[in-house]
Write an enzyme that holds these catalytic residues in place. Structure first.
Site, PDB file in Angstrom:
ATOM      1  N   GLU A  31      50.279  90.012  22.071  1.00 13.07           N
ATOM      2  CA  GLU A  31      51.105  90.729  21.091  1.00 13.07           C
ATOM      3  C   GLU A  31      50.243  91.536  20.127  1.00 13.07           C
ATOM      4  O   GLU A  31      50.624  92.610  19.688  1.00 13.07           O
ATOM      5  CB  GLU A  31      51.974  89.719  20.322  1.00 13.07           C
ATOM      6  CG  GLU A  31      53.123  90.331  19.574  1.00 13.07           C
ATOM      7  CD  GLU A  31      54.008  89.302  18.903  1.00 13.07           C
ATOM      8  OE1 GLU A  31      55.064  89.713  18.401  1.00 13.07           O
ATOM      9  OE2 GLU A  31      53.658  88.109  18.865  1.00 13.07           O
ATOM     10  N   TYR A  63      54.186 105.613  -7.218  1.00 10.41           N
ATOM     11  CA  TYR A  63      54.581 105.007  -5.946  1.00 10.41           C
ATOM     12  C   TYR A  63      53.863 105.624  -4.755  1.00 10.41           C
ATOM     13  O   TYR A  63      53.666 104.970  -3.737  1.00 10.41           O
ATOM     14  CB  TYR A  63      56.092 104.995  -5.759  1.00 10.41           C
ATOM     15  CG  TYR A  63      56.784 106.323  -5.699  1.00 10.41           C
ATOM     16  CD1 TYR A  63      56.812 107.069  -4.534  1.00 10.41           C
ATOM     17  CD2 TYR A  63      57.449 106.818  -6.820  1.00 10.41           C
ATOM     18  CE1 TYR A  63      57.465 108.277  -4.475  1.00 10.41           C
ATOM     19  CE2 TYR A  63      58.110 108.033  -6.771  1.00 10.41           C
ATOM     20  CZ  TYR A  63      58.111 108.759  -5.596  1.00 10.41           C
ATOM     21  OH  TYR A  63      58.760 109.951  -5.548  1.00 10.41           O
ATOM     22  N   GLU A  83      54.520  86.413   7.535  1.00 19.42           N
ATOM     23  CA  GLU A  83      54.350  85.792   6.217  1.00 19.42           C
ATOM     24  C   GLU A  83      53.000  86.156   5.614  1.00 19.42           C
ATOM     25  O   GLU A  83      52.900  86.455   4.424  1.00 19.42           O
ATOM     26  CB  GLU A  83      54.465  84.258   6.316  1.00 19.42           C
ATOM     27  CG  GLU A  83      55.833  83.760   6.710  1.00 19.42           C
ATOM     28  CD  GLU A  83      56.037  83.618   8.216  1.00 19.42           C
ATOM     29  OE1 GLU A  83      56.934  82.851   8.600  1.00 19.42           O
ATOM     30  OE2 GLU A  83      55.314  84.270   9.005  1.00 19.42           O
ATOM     31  N   LYS A 108      59.552  93.469  12.052  1.00 16.64           N
ATOM     32  CA  LYS A 108      58.873  93.945  13.248  1.00 16.64           C
ATOM     33  C   LYS A 108      59.750  93.650  14.453  1.00 16.64           C
ATOM     34  O   LYS A 108      60.610  92.780  14.411  1.00 16.64           O
ATOM     35  CB  LYS A 108      57.507  93.292  13.425  1.00 16.64           C
ATOM     36  CG  LYS A 108      57.591  91.811  13.759  1.00 16.64           C
ATOM     37  CD  LYS A 108      56.233  91.283  14.134  1.00 16.64           C
ATOM     38  CE  LYS A 108      56.402  90.061  15.022  1.00 16.64           C
ATOM     39  NZ  LYS A 108      55.434  89.954  16.050  1.00 16.64           N
TER      40      LYS A 108
END
Length: 127
Positions: A31, A63, A83, A108
């Protein structure tokens, strides 16, 4: 005209939505072998009273600079878990002392889940 020093503190959310970056992310080596696209939303809690009065980017969080810094981090990262990547993004954004709190929403593609458009992700909130 009311000066910024006379206004009450005005803390609001600066939202950056649907940011897209390519990175190596996934539990398995297969992956992580090729880059994949992630989608990212950020909500930054910032004091806006000064910029509400001055109309100057110097009085708020820029930003565009945030997106540039996050992009450099994401593109150069190799993480196994959403995470971990979300946590690293939150830490980076919170390096700016004007940001009081950040919410990172990261998604994702999840090839292991049913559905052609299945997504895995996290909403991480840091004070």
């Amino acid at each position: 005209m009311v000066h910024a020093s006379e206004r009450a503190v005005s803390t609001n959310l600066l939202r950056l939505s649907n940011l897209e970056f390519w990175t190596h992310l996934g539990v398995s080596e297969a992956e992580r072998a090729t880059q994949q696209e992630i989608s990212l939303d950020l909500a930054l809690e910032v004091e806006t009273a000064p910029s509400e009065v001055s109309d100057s980017v110097a009085d708020t969080v820029d930003y565009l600079e945030v997106v540039e810094r996050v992009g450099v981090l994401v593109r150069s990262s190799e993480n196994k878990l959403v995470e971990r990547l979300a946590s690293r993004i939150a830490d980076l954004v919170l390096d700016d002392p004007r940001v009081k709190r950040v919410e990172v929403t990261l998604r994702k593609r999840a090839l292991s889940l049913p559905g052609a458009n299945a997504r895995a992700g996290i909403v991480l909130v840091r004070p």
